[in-house]
Design a protein around this motif. Structure first.
Motif, PDB file in Angstrom:
ATOM      1  N   MET A  75     -17.868 -31.791  17.661  1.00  0.00           N
ATOM      2  CA  MET A  75     -17.804 -33.241  17.899  1.00  0.00           C
ATOM      3  C   MET A  75     -18.030 -33.593  19.369  1.00  0.00           C
ATOM      4  SD  MET A  75     -17.762 -35.704  15.904  1.00  0.00           S
ATOM      5  CE  MET A  75     -17.450 -37.454  15.662  1.00  0.00           C
ATOM      6  N   VAL A  76     -19.047 -32.993  19.931  1.00  0.00           N
ATOM      7  CA  VAL A  76     -19.521 -33.388  21.255  1.00  0.00           C
ATOM      8  C   VAL A  76     -20.926 -33.932  21.039  1.00  0.00           C
ATOM      9  CG1 VAL A  76     -20.091 -32.656  23.585  1.00  0.00           C
ATOM     10  CG2 VAL A  76     -18.159 -31.625  22.398  1.00  0.00           C
ATOM     11  N   THR A 101     -13.992 -52.621  22.805  1.00  0.00           N
ATOM     12  CA  THR A 101     -12.772 -52.186  22.128  1.00  0.00           C
ATOM     13  C   THR A 101     -13.049 -50.977  21.244  1.00  0.00           C
ATOM     14  OG1 THR A 101     -11.951 -54.466  22.121  1.00  0.00           O
ATOM     15  CG2 THR A 101     -10.865 -52.898  20.643  1.00  0.00           C
ATOM     16  N   ALA A 102     -14.159 -51.031  20.494  1.00  0.00           N
ATOM     17  CA  ALA A 102     -14.510 -49.915  19.618  1.00  0.00           C
ATOM     18  C   ALA A 102     -14.841 -48.665  20.431  1.00  0.00           C
ATOM     19  CB  ALA A 102     -15.690 -50.299  18.732  1.00  0.00           C
ATOM     20  N   GLN A 129     -10.154 -41.008  20.589  1.00  0.00           N
ATOM     21  CA  GLN A 129     -10.164 -40.048  19.489  1.00  0.00           C
ATOM     22  C   GLN A 129     -11.039 -38.836  19.806  1.00  0.00           C
ATOM     23  OE1 GLN A 129     -11.777 -41.564  15.819  1.00  0.00           O
ATOM     24  NE2 GLN A 129     -10.959 -39.871  14.592  1.00  0.00           N
ATOM     25  N   PHE A 130     -12.225 -39.090  20.363  1.00  0.00           N
ATOM     26  CA  PHE A 130     -13.176 -38.025  20.678  1.00  0.00           C
ATOM     27  C   PHE A 130     -13.655 -38.199  22.123  1.00  0.00           C
ATOM     28  CE2 PHE A 130     -13.801 -38.813  16.055  1.00  0.00           C
ATOM     29  CZ  PHE A 130     -13.333 -37.594  15.591  1.00  0.00           C
ATOM     30  N   ALA A 167     -18.086 -41.939  13.099  1.00  0.00           N
ATOM     31  CA  ALA A 167     -16.783 -42.229  13.700  1.00  0.00           C
ATOM     32  C   ALA A 167     -16.828 -43.548  14.469  1.00  0.00           C
ATOM     33  CB  ALA A 167     -16.370 -41.088  14.624  1.00  0.00           C
ATOM     34  N   PHE A 168     -17.921 -43.768  15.187  1.00  0.00           N
ATOM     35  CA  PHE A 168     -18.060 -45.000  15.966  1.00  0.00           C
ATOM     36  C   PHE A 168     -18.139 -46.213  15.042  1.00  0.00           C
ATOM     37  CE2 PHE A 168     -20.866 -47.614  18.985  1.00  0.00           C
ATOM     38  CZ  PHE A 168     -19.753 -48.151  19.626  1.00  0.00           C
ATOM     39  N   MET A 169     -18.901 -46.100  13.963  1.00  0.00           N
ATOM     40  CA  MET A 169     -19.018 -47.220  13.022  1.00  0.00           C
ATOM     41  C   MET A 169     -17.666 -47.560  12.396  1.00  0.00           C
ATOM     42  SD  MET A 169     -22.628 -46.520  11.068  1.00  0.00           S
ATOM     43  CE  MET A 169     -22.203 -47.802   9.872  1.00  0.00           C
TER      44      MET A 169
END
Length: 315
Positions: free
Chosen positions: A99-100, A118-119, A126-127, A293-295
């Motif tokens: 997860m990089v 914010t997102a 988280q990452f 994850a971003f979505m």
């Protein structure tokens, strides 16, 4: 033509890159410069591709080349294939490093001051090793970069999709458009002002040929008014904010952008003038773990904003 000829090993990725670049540059010379190869290399590669397909893809003219009907169809698909190959490479890189990854997001005003930052902040908590690259551009340029795979998604206003099925959209919230001035503007002292009372002030309006500009113009027309003649047309948020603070100007801004201690919202409603904010992605393209994850964070923040605005996401 025999479709199997596309799979017999003669068609290379370089052919796809070449034809897309020629179409973008409008000339063989321009494509050669962009790809840093010689003109004969581009000419030979284009001839090879046309022989494989059995059709010519470009109309040649004294000022360059332009895709014909075959060329336009093939270039669209070639762009999608190149974008998918890039995405596949990103998937492998992310899976191999735990997860990089990198997410490239395009933005044009809407969502710029609450939704997007914010997102991003939540994703980074988280990452921490996922890199987010934000690119600002006009909506048409963002769509072009999305389809070529240069960006992963667009955050901003969703306009009617029409018959273009190359993109998919995720609706998040409706954001009303407000009339905004600096704190202490003379209009703030008016008792129940109307648009007609403000027409002679200088205005900051959206640029022409945008959906928001059309909606704002209709708001004036419905009250028998013309578009203010004393106006600046601007979409740059820093410039727009400076114009408001330094002068007695009036701007049409999304409600969330108006949340600024130096600015004041005038008590004038603009019926039917709002922005449907959401996400735009390339249709059918697989999503990397970091993009998913971003979505997820974007959708969660969007739901929270929708509750504060008390407006549904449905059109």
């Amino acid at each position: 033509m025999d479709i199997n000829r596309l799979l017999d090993g003669r068609l290379k990725v370089r052919h796809l890159v070449l034809v897309v670049t020629v179409a973008e540059q409008g000339s063989v010379v321009g494509a050669a410069e962009r790809l840093r190869v010689t003109q004969p290399v581009v000419t030979r590669g284009l001839r090879e591709l046309e022989q494989i397909l059995g059709v010519e893809l470009f109309d040649r003219g004294p000022r360059g080349v332009a895709p014909n009907a075959y060329g336009r169809a093939f270039v669209d698909d070639a762009q999608a294939i190149i974008a998918q190959i890039r995405q596949a490479g990103k998937h492998v890189a992310e899976l191999s490093t735990g997860m990089v990854g990198t997410v490239v997001v395009g933005n044009h005003l809407s969502g710029a001051n609450v939704l997007l930052p914010t997102a991003i902040a939540r994703l980074k908590r988280q990452f921490p090793y996922v890199t987010v690259i934000v690119r600002e551009a006009t909506p048409d340029r963002l769509t072009e970069d999305l389809l070529t795979g240069d960006i992963d998604l667009v955050v901003g206003r969703l306009t009617p999709q029409g018959e273009d099925q190359r993109t998919t959209r995720v609706r998040l919230y409706h954001e009303p458009i407000r009339l905004v001035v600096r704190a202490g503007h003379p209009a703030t002292a008016m008792d129940q002002p109307e648009l007609a009372d403000l027409i002679d002030y200088p205005w900051v309006l959206p640029v022409t040929q945008t959906a928001l500009r059309t909606e704002v113009e209709q708001a004036f027309f419905r009250q028998g008014l013309g578009v203010p003649t004393n106006r600046v047309e601007c979409t740059s948020l820093p410039t727009l904010r400076s114009l408001l603070i330094d002068a007695d100007m009036i701007a049409t801004l999304p409600a969330l952008l108006a949340r600024d201690d130096a600015l004041t919202v005038l008590p004038i409603e603009l019926p039917n003038v709002h922005r449907l904010v959401g996400l735009t992605l390339a249709a059918g393209r697989s999503q990397s773990p970091s993009l998913k994850a971003f979505m997820k964070h974007l959708e969660e923040v969007g739901a929270e904003i929708r509750e504060t605005l008390d407006m549904p996401a449905e059109a």
